[in-house]
Scaffold this motif. Sequence first.
Motif, mmCIF file in Angstrom:
data_model
loop_
_atom_site.group_PDB
_atom_site.id
_atom_site.type_symbol
_atom_site.label_atom_id
_atom_site.label_comp_id
_atom_site.label_asym_id
_atom_site.label_seq_id
_atom_site.Cartn_x
_atom_site.Cartn_y
_atom_site.Cartn_z
ATOM 1 N N TYR A 397 0.846 -1.189 0.000
ATOM 2 C CA TYR A 397 0.000 0.000 0.000
ATOM 3 C C TYR A 397 0.885 1.243 0.000
ATOM 4 C CZ TYR A 397 -3.824 -3.080 1.430
ATOM 5 O OH TYR A 397 -4.749 -4.069 1.496
ATOM 6 N N GLU A 398 0.356 2.359 -0.536
ATOM 7 C CA GLU A 398 1.172 3.585 -0.511
ATOM 8 C C GLU A 398 1.111 4.245 0.847
ATOM 9 O OE1 GLU A 398 -0.979 5.015 -4.628
ATOM 10 O OE2 GLU A 398 -0.840 6.332 -2.886
ATOM 11 N N VAL A 399 -0.054 4.139 1.498
ATOM 12 C CA VAL A 399 -0.219 4.752 2.804
ATOM 13 C C VAL A 399 -0.713 3.644 3.726
ATOM 14 C CG1 VAL A 399 -1.411 6.494 4.136
ATOM 15 C CG2 VAL A 399 -0.872 6.927 1.746
ATOM 16 N N ILE A 435 3.570 6.414 6.736
ATOM 17 C CA ILE A 435 3.153 5.395 7.707
ATOM 18 C C ILE A 435 2.593 6.098 8.930
ATOM 19 C CG2 ILE A 435 3.916 3.510 9.154
ATOM 20 C CD1 ILE A 435 6.178 3.016 7.304
ATOM 21 N N TYR A 436 1.399 5.733 9.324
ATOM 22 C CA TYR A 436 0.831 6.220 10.576
ATOM 23 C C TYR A 436 0.833 5.058 11.543
ATOM 24 C CZ TYR A 436 -1.070 9.958 7.659
ATOM 25 O OH TYR A 436 -1.211 10.994 6.783
ATOM 26 N N PHE A 469 7.722 11.373 7.275
ATOM 27 C CA PHE A 469 7.327 10.145 6.592
ATOM 28 C C PHE A 469 6.700 9.136 7.551
ATOM 29 C CE2 PHE A 469 8.156 5.997 5.059
ATOM 30 C CZ PHE A 469 9.033 5.414 5.938
ATOM 31 N N LEU A 470 7.222 9.104 8.786
ATOM 32 C CA LEU A 470 6.610 8.198 9.763
ATOM 33 C C LEU A 470 5.961 9.044 10.847
ATOM 34 C CD1 LEU A 470 6.245 5.426 11.214
ATOM 35 C CD2 LEU A 470 8.438 5.830 12.252
ATOM 36 N N SER A 471 4.695 8.827 11.064
ATOM 37 C CA SER A 471 4.010 9.549 12.120
ATOM 38 C C SER A 471 3.510 8.527 13.126
ATOM 39 C CB SER A 471 2.836 10.323 11.517
ATOM 40 O OG SER A 471 1.789 10.393 12.444
ATOM 41 N N TYR A 472 3.915 8.652 14.363
ATOM 42 C CA TYR A 472 3.496 7.638 15.316
ATOM 43 C C TYR A 472 2.908 8.272 16.560
ATOM 44 C CZ TYR A 472 8.067 8.775 17.240
ATOM 45 O OH TYR A 472 9.145 9.439 17.728
ATOM 46 N N ARG A 473 2.019 7.579 17.165
ATOM 47 C CA ARG A 473 1.363 8.022 18.378
ATOM 48 C C ARG A 473 1.361 6.859 19.357
ATOM 49 N NH1 ARG A 473 0.589 12.286 17.124
ATOM 50 N NH2 ARG A 473 -0.641 13.403 15.587
ATOM 51 N N ILE A 474 1.677 7.182 20.590
ATOM 52 C CA ILE A 474 1.626 6.161 21.627
ATOM 53 C C ILE A 474 0.561 6.571 22.615
ATOM 54 C CG2 ILE A 474 2.946 4.942 23.366
ATOM 55 C CD1 ILE A 474 5.448 5.873 21.858
ATOM 56 N N ASN A 522 -5.986 13.918 4.160
ATOM 57 C CA ASN A 522 -4.612 14.117 3.718
ATOM 58 C C ASN A 522 -4.285 13.356 2.453
ATOM 59 O OD1 ASN A 522 -3.994 15.761 5.797
ATOM 60 N ND2 ASN A 522 -2.998 14.210 7.054
ATOM 61 N N HIS A 523 -4.959 12.249 2.242
ATOM 62 C CA HIS A 523 -4.611 11.404 1.088
ATOM 63 C C HIS A 523 -5.850 11.053 0.279
ATOM 64 C CE1 HIS A 523 -0.677 10.674 2.927
ATOM 65 N NE2 HIS A 523 -1.332 10.604 4.057
#
Lengths: 566, 209
Positions: A397-399, A435-436, A469-474, A522-523
Amino acid sequence: MGNWVVNEGLSILVILVWLGINIFLFVYYYIVYLDERFYYTRVLVGDALSWARAPAACLNFNCMLILLPVCRNLLSFLRGSCQCCSRNITRQLDRNITFHKLVAYMIAFHTAIHIIAHLFNFERFMDAQLEQNETIAYVLSQIGNGDNRLYLNPIRTNETNPTFVAFTTIAGLSGVASTLALILIITSSMEVIRRSYFEVFWFTHHLFVIFFIGLVIHGVGEIVRGQTASSVLTNKPSNCAAQYKDWGKVPDCPIPQFTGNPPMTWKWVIGPMVLYVFERLVRFWRSKQKVVITKVVTHPSKTLELQMKKKGFKMEVGQYVNLQCPSVSQLEWHPFTLTSAPEEDHFSVHIRIVGDWTQQLFEACGGEKKEFQEAWKLPKMAVDGPFGTASEDVFRYEVVMLVGAGIGVTPFASVLKSVWYRYFNNDTGLIPKKIYFYWLCRETNAFEWFADLLQSLETQMLEKGNADFLSYRIYLTGWDEAQAAHFTVHHEEENDPITGLKQKTLYGRPNWENEFKTIAGNHPGARIGVFLCGPEVLAKSLSKQSINHSDADPRGVHFIFNKENF
Amino acid sequence: MGQIEWAMWANEQALAAGLILLTGGIVGVAGQFKDWQFAAYGIDGESLIDICLLEYPRGKRKNKGTSIDRMGQRYLTICVKAFGPLTRNYFVRAGLHAVLSIPGGFMLPTVLGCVCVAIASLIYLLAAIRGEQWEPIMPQVESKQRPGESMKEPPSNPPPRPPRRAPEETARGCCICQPHSHLCQLCLRAPPRGQCDQGFAQSNNCCRL
């Protein structure tokens, strides 16, 4: 408006086709037994004959299907070789266990109908044999008294009872044995038992061997009888039924002759049985290959990391292996997701210590001891796999949205590590553009081993200048007053007080509605893969969100939901 | 296999067996098979006692935390609890099931149910030998607290939330943000910049998406 066709369409089609085949087989075989050949049989037992044979045909079909979804190696092979197939088709292979359960329910249902119909058959055959007067039933039951080949009524004497007959015929005995095996398998497969006492479920499930043996020999006795083809020509039921008292005495109506149906079930199930035997042999052979533990790391929150090497081991991201430790238990195999990337020279698993087996493995690997362990003291391991699951598709996948809950973050550890390596080697063409990543966790201890990985990724991306490019949430879902106070005091700081990362830890649960909406915005027009490894409740919620936020327009944004099954 | 409570499986098996016995009894009666009166009377009565009263309420698990109860089992739990040691002890249950299974053996429709109940009885015996007991799952009393009078406007983000600032420091910004706080509620760090556009992310420092 959501787009459920994109997410669920193919699965629903498969189910409808399967149901359709079941209904077709039922009706077709019901009608087959309304034929003239079985006229005299129906005189004795009525409709119960058709009601018994129709579910029997469906049982043949479903018993053929039930073994296929559990051939792990076969499915993995199909998944891997189907690179050219659309993602949608390979996604269906992820739902193998759900299909296995559906087919099992259908088998139970048809078994019930089959047994009830045969109860009536037995009773009516007995009644016919006990007839005193010269009725057609009496005459039919007397046929074949001298010569055992051409009888109609499988109960040959009137000095018995249906229960006795059931336990002295091959069909009866094998039927009872198979049904008992089926009932024990089903009661031990209830969710409560399966989740809590896996061993009971697993060992009892092996009764399927008895089930299949009983199934195959069930028809050997040939007790379902119909007129032979030649007999139908000489004694046509439509003409001769009324003249039953004169059979053999008039030239038009000789005594009818009967024969049984040869067993058919083996033709249906032989293929899948061979495939399954092959599958178990492959598992056994793989398990015999030598595996060496190269490193053991104990992490806080009772997590054990094992790094191992095996000759010729090749893996993809997000796959899992089955581990066995003979010194702990000879018979138990347990699945664990691989947390290493394919680019590394070893493969690793992170094991949470929750039950008997994991506790004993921890002790066997010297987890209790503080000092360094010699390599030869570490236990021998056997590894089966790797097997593919949904996470393999991440790079298609692209996203992507990756959601891991608690220990469910492990397949994504593998993904993120692989991303790190590919970034390092400048293979940017092979990774998604964005990448989320969401990690939902209850306690802070579980962060430790993963935080390092995230930290190095964060630094790497800052260096390359592609921080977005990488968005992460904890998300910490279990917090208490003390942590809340701590957070309140420190929330202005640059780095998170708990993880040391630039990205702050968030508290409570994510607002998925907002997240999906933002990402969709966003996409636009993209195909976004949503990957979850976590509890069922979260799966339902995310699945619903994926459907709701997917555009009905084929050119619009689509969220494709994929769930890991543990 | 140390942590297994055999009683949980015995319970499932007994419940299923009771249903099978009941179905067999109904078939026997409906089809008017031979001996239907003798077997069916005993079976339908006994399997009803089995299913409804004794096996339906699931017991509490000794080792692990959560015990999942069946829908609507609360009232039956009270009934079963009332029998005290008769229902708590699994030796008694094993014996009871063994005895209840015997009438099923007299008639073909109920033979399967008879064997299944017998198997359930064996598993209960195993559970009893291992010292297990039936504990009722009692419903927990929930205390409802009424929210205080000062809660006029409920917050929309989950707790914990950052400290509230003085209300005059309002900010423009993302619609996601609370208008009364000067922090973006997603990243909880910097103030948002620019106009909000129906949930879209703003500058690099806020809502890094």
